[in-house]
Scaffold this motif. Structure first.
Motif, short mmCIF file in Angstrom:
data_model
loop_
_atom_site.label_atom_id
_atom_site.label_comp_id
_atom_site.label_asym_id
_atom_site.label_seq_id
_atom_site.Cartn_x
_atom_site.Cartn_y
_atom_site.Cartn_z
N UNK A 188 30.11 34.36 63.69
CA UNK A 188 29.66 35.74 63.95
C UNK A 188 29.38 36.46 62.64
N UNK A 189 30.23 36.20 61.64
CA UNK A 189 30.05 36.87 60.34
C UNK A 189 28.76 36.37 59.68
N UNK A 190 28.60 35.06 59.67
CA UNK A 190 27.39 34.50 59.07
C UNK A 190 26.16 35.02 59.81
N UNK A 191 26.25 35.06 61.13
CA UNK A 191 25.16 35.57 61.94
C UNK A 191 24.83 37.02 61.56
N UNK A 192 25.88 37.85 61.44
CA UNK A 192 25.66 39.27 61.16
C UNK A 192 24.83 39.49 59.91
N UNK A 193 25.18 38.79 58.82
CA UNK A 193 24.44 39.02 57.58
C UNK A 193 23.00 38.54 57.68
N UNK A 194 22.80 37.40 58.38
CA UNK A 194 21.43 36.91 58.55
C UNK A 194 20.64 37.85 59.46
N UNK A 195 21.32 38.32 60.50
CA UNK A 195 20.68 39.16 61.51
C UNK A 195 20.31 40.53 60.94
N UNK A 196 21.22 41.12 60.15
CA UNK A 196 20.92 42.44 59.61
C UNK A 196 19.80 42.38 58.56
N UNK A 197 19.69 41.22 57.88
CA UNK A 197 18.60 41.09 56.91
C UNK A 197 17.26 40.92 57.62
N UNK A 198 17.29 40.33 58.81
CA UNK A 198 16.08 40.18 59.61
C UNK A 198 16.48 40.10 61.07
#
Lengths: 584, 294
Positions: free
Chosen positions: A289-299
């Motif tokens: 979820x953490x890894x997803x969040x940073x990727x998701x917020x960047x795009x």
């Protein structure tokens, strides 16, 4: 009476014959002349919020309008509801000038988010002004690359440039003013609650187990999307529902969703071990979820669109992370800076559940945002039933009236996995429920407090209501200086606001001292630099006169001086009207 | 909070209605009405149905209206502010004050109390008393006229609220104008906020409905001689109160008064037969028929 057709034709023929030779040059002249735009008075519109939402902002806007009009500009103030204002300013970039409160947290890296030219085309708090300066860009990059004294010097220089070029004009740091009654709950910080930690520190003094804050803003009752920038308000309700890896209850960061953060240098990386705690729907919070969040917020389209669609809120913080990956059950973050003090800002973004948000990466088609292209569903969904991981869980909301949260006991605070969290914050909250009531005005909030129907104002009150609160028995006044500042923002994409000379004269129409005493009733610190001490550069600390001083005295504009300043900046007057050709 | 305030308003207005019914309508009429009210109501049923539909539509429009308004509506706040600023120009050509600012500069605590009372209680009384008084008349036309005129006010008013976004003076020129009702009698804000949205100020429905009620009172001056002057004083007070309390611009009030007058004309037009689609069609055909044809 018009001449008969025959006569007209004859005149025309004669005219034509006579003019064939003679008017070759004249027609050219006429074309040159008629093809030119006429001079028109310059019109500017100042967007702000209505007084019921923020008295201070609209009063600054009115003062600026009056002085612009005295200086010969046709100016008006257009109040808009706060979500509409933010959509126009931050998303659609459809504004001339804007007066509002920037929700600063006092970190220098925020200036990079506000001013970096590569953010000019994005939607959100990242460079809403469309400002661009290569020199400033370089400085903004440099403040991430150095540390200590060197960084302080670079941050000083950025602020000096910001004052010189005026992409926005800082007016004052408004105090945070809140009111509370203490017969049921006590222990509020100065300035009232703004963060989860403020709610956790509160102690129960009565038997009632429901905490009743008021909110002046209806947005959280309608929208609980933590990245929908138009809807995030001062009450920061989503902050109670969604959690970051680190929290900053005071100066020192506290590991929150992260149990530990281990830093390695060259290049700077952090290995984050998560606490065991579930989402509000029962699934565990996972490193993915953490890894997803940073990727998701960047795009937020996760590569699904031609151009990345980054988050409009906390964009700068997310940009500090180059890469986020799951390694052996932990999260490894690689940073775009070598300095921990800068990188920590990245750990304050709310972590989102992948199983919920990965469904909203598709394109959204919603009226109101005029470029539906390049907008993902994630940015516009209202997230009515939020799945967060905080110690409080969403229960219900009645749009425009109320919002209720309750304890979420599977959260780690209710267990014993609280290593690294200082004493009072490591305890579960002193209440079972939080019932927010919408108060339609500051007076209404005071009325609810006086009647015992509320415990505290969650998003503050205006300075105008301060006497009423301090005179009422049983109410406690909570006052604090604060980092957020009031500013006049310019849309640098539009002439004449694209011209820094013009903006510099507009800045000189603001008399901060008289604004602070009249519009803020003294409950603000006049300022010219966007950062509070210790980050305020020497020479820009407020000493009663601005670097770009007010063109007048004691609140009264010197009209001749103002016009002379505009003339000197290259603008023209027709009588007492400032006129421009075309757009300005 | 809302329940308590709504209860208080109902109680006060009910008391005012009781007194006024006794004094203005009179015992004889009330006694006759008690015997005949079923038949009288039956003769206005289609009208009451119309009013119910309009009020329901009004409620819906005020709930979803602001959202639509922000998408398609025109923000006329700066324009209204400018128009208002010109009103006193003939009196003060040198430096013209804003009308509402000028009005508030003549204020006093007593006036604030009076206008706050009129804005909340007087207004509700002014609107409800005609319904009571006209049910007490054997002639059904005044009641029909009233119902249609009220409905017209709401229809046009709410249409304008969707088409135009406008904030009142207390929300724009906050330093110069005080929202007196809400700073002095804050409790009523819970009531007004639950009824209306703050972007809905152009035109003033308080004014338009009050003007309609006063004009209605004039049409029934022979049946109820004392009511006409009372309604006139109340209507003027309500109109002034909306500005004095910083809620409406003078421009809103002027347009509101015009709407009140037009609404009465519409009420008179339909007092014999209820408005129906058929009637509208016939009316339209009639209007087309009157067009000069060549």
């Amino acid at each position: 009476m018009s001449p008969g057709p025959a006569l007209r034709r004859r005149a025309l023929l004669a005219g034509a014959a006579g003019s064939v030779a003679a008017t070759g040059g004249c027609v050219g002249e006429l074309r040159n002349l008629a093809g030119r735009d006429r001079y028109r008075q310059l019109s500017l519109s100042i967007a702000s919020v209505p007084a019921s939402h923020d008295t201070h902002a609209i009063r600054v806007a009115n003062a600026l309008r009056e002085n612009l009009e005295r200086a010969g500009v046709d100016a008006d103030v257009t109040p808009k509801s706060p979500d509409v204002l933010r959509r126009d300013v931050l998303v659609n970039h459809d504004f001339d000038l804007y007066v509002g409160r920037y929700p600063s947290e006092g970190r220098p890296d925020e200036l990079r988010t506000l001013l970096h030219s590569t953010y000019g085309g994005e939607a959100g708090w990242q460079n809403p002004f469309g400002f661009s300066s290569v020199a400033v860009d370089d400085l903004l990059a440099e403040q991430r690359a150095v540390a200590g004294e060197k960084r302080a010097a670079v941050v000083d220089e950025i602020q000096r440039r910001a004052v010189e070029l005026q992409p926005f004009t800082v007016v004052a740091f408004g105090d945070r003013i809140a009111a509370a009654r203490t017969d049921r709950f006590d222990g509020w910080p100065a300035g009232g609650p703004t963060r989860l930690s403020d709610y956790l520190r509160v102690e129960r003094t009565g038997d009632d187990r429901t905490l009743r804050p008021t909110v002046g803003d209806v947005r959280p009752t309608r929208n609980r999307n933590p990245i929908a920038v138009e809807h995030r308000s001062r009450s920061r309700v989503t902050d109670l529902l969604y959690e970051p890896l680190l929290r900053r209850p005071a100066d020192a960061p506290v590991p929150w969703l992260a149990r530990t953060v281990e830093w390695e240098t060259d290049p700077l990386t952090a290995t984050v071990t998560l606490r065991e705690t579930p989402w509000h729907d029962g699934r565990p919070v996972a490193p993915s979820d953490v890894a997803f969040t940073y990727a998701f917020l960047a795009d937020t389209s996760l590569g699904g669109m031609d151009t990345p669609v980054p988050t409009p809120w906390r964009r700068g913080a997310v940009s500090l992370v180059d890469d986020a990956a799951v390694v052996d059950g932990d999260v490894r973050l690689a940073f775009a800076t070598d300095h921990r003090e800068v990188a920590r800002r990245a750990l304050s973004v709310p972590i989102l559940p992948e199983h919920v948000w990965s469904e909203y990466v598709g394109a959204a088609d919603v009226a109101g945002v005029d470029v539906a292209e390049g907008t993902t569903e994630a940015l516009v969904r209202s997230n009515e039933d939020p799945v967060g991981s905080g110690p409080l869980r969403f229960v219900a909301a009645d749009p425009d009236r109320s919002l209720t949260l309750e304890r979420f006991e599977p959260h780690f605070l209710y267990g014993d996995d609280t290593d690294g969290i200082p004493g009072p914050l490591a305890e579960p909250p002193a209440f079972d429920r939080v019932a927010f009531t919408v108060a339609p005005s500051d007076d209404a909030a005071a009325e609810l407090l006086e009647a015992g129907e509320a415990d505290v104002t969650a998003d503050g009150i205006g300075a105008g209501r301060l006497p009423r609160v301090s005179r009422t028995e049983g109410l406690e006044l909570l006052l604090a200086r604060a980092e957020p500042f009031y500013m006049v923002g310019y849309n640098c994409r539009r002439p004449p606001l694209s011209n820094e000379r013009f903006r510099r004269v507009v800045a000189r129409l603001l008399d901060r001292e008289s604004l602070v005493s009249a519009s803020f009733r003294g409950y603000a610190d006049a300022a010219e630099a966007p950062l509070r001490p210790p980050w305020t550069p020497e020479g820009l600390a407020w000493d009663g006169t601005a670097e770009l001083p007010f063109l007048g005295e004691a609140g009264a504009l010197d009209v001749e001086a103002a016009r002379a300043a505009f003339r000197e900046a290259g603008y023209q007057y027709d009588g007492d009207r400032l006129v421009t050709r075309g757009a300005g | 909070m809302l329940g308590v305030i709504a209860g208080r308003v109902l109680a006060v207005v009910a008391a005012m209605l009781l007194v006024a019914s006794g004094v203005i309508v009179g015992r004889d009429r009330l006694a006759r009405t008690r015997r005949e009210y079923r038949r009288r109501l039956a003769s206005v049923v289609p009208y009451l149905g119309l009013l119910a539909v309009v009020l329901l539509a009004n409620k819906l429009a005020r709930d979803v209206g602001p959202g639509i308004s922000w998408l398609v509506g025109l923000n006329v706040t700066p324009l209204v502010h400018r128009l208002d600023g010109l009103l006193l120009w003939p009196v003060y050509p040198e430096s013209t004050p804003q009308f509402v600012v000028w009005l508030q500069s003549h204020g006093s605590p007593r006036l604030t109390t009076y206008f706050s009372f009129v804005y909340v209680f007087g207004y509700v009384f002014l609107l409800t008393f005609p319904l009571v008084a006209y049910v007490a008349l054997p002639d059904a036309r005044p009641l029909r006229r009233t119902v249609v005129a009220y409905a017209a006010n709401y229809l046009v008013g709410v249409g304008c609220y969707v088409a135009f976004i406008a904030y009142g003076p207390r929300n724009l020129i906050a330093g110069d104008v005080e929202g007196l009702l809400f700073t002095q009698y804050t409790q009523y804000q819970f009531l007004t906020a639950s009824i209306n949205h703050q972007t809905n100020v152009f035109p003033s429905l308080h004014t338009s409905l009050s003007v309609t009620a006063a004009l209605l009172a004039w049409t029934t001056r022979e049946e109820y001689p004392p009511w006409a002057p009372i309604a006139a004083v109340l209507a003027v007070s309500v109109a002034v109160s909306t500005m004095y309390l910083g809620i409406h611009w003078a421009t809103d009030v002027v347009f509101g008064a015009a709407l009140g007058w037009v609404s009465l004309r519409i009420g008179r037009r339909f007092e014999e037969t209820p408005p129906s689609l058929d009637a509208v069609r016939r009316g339209a055909r009639g209007a087309l028929g009157r067009l000069p044809s060549r």
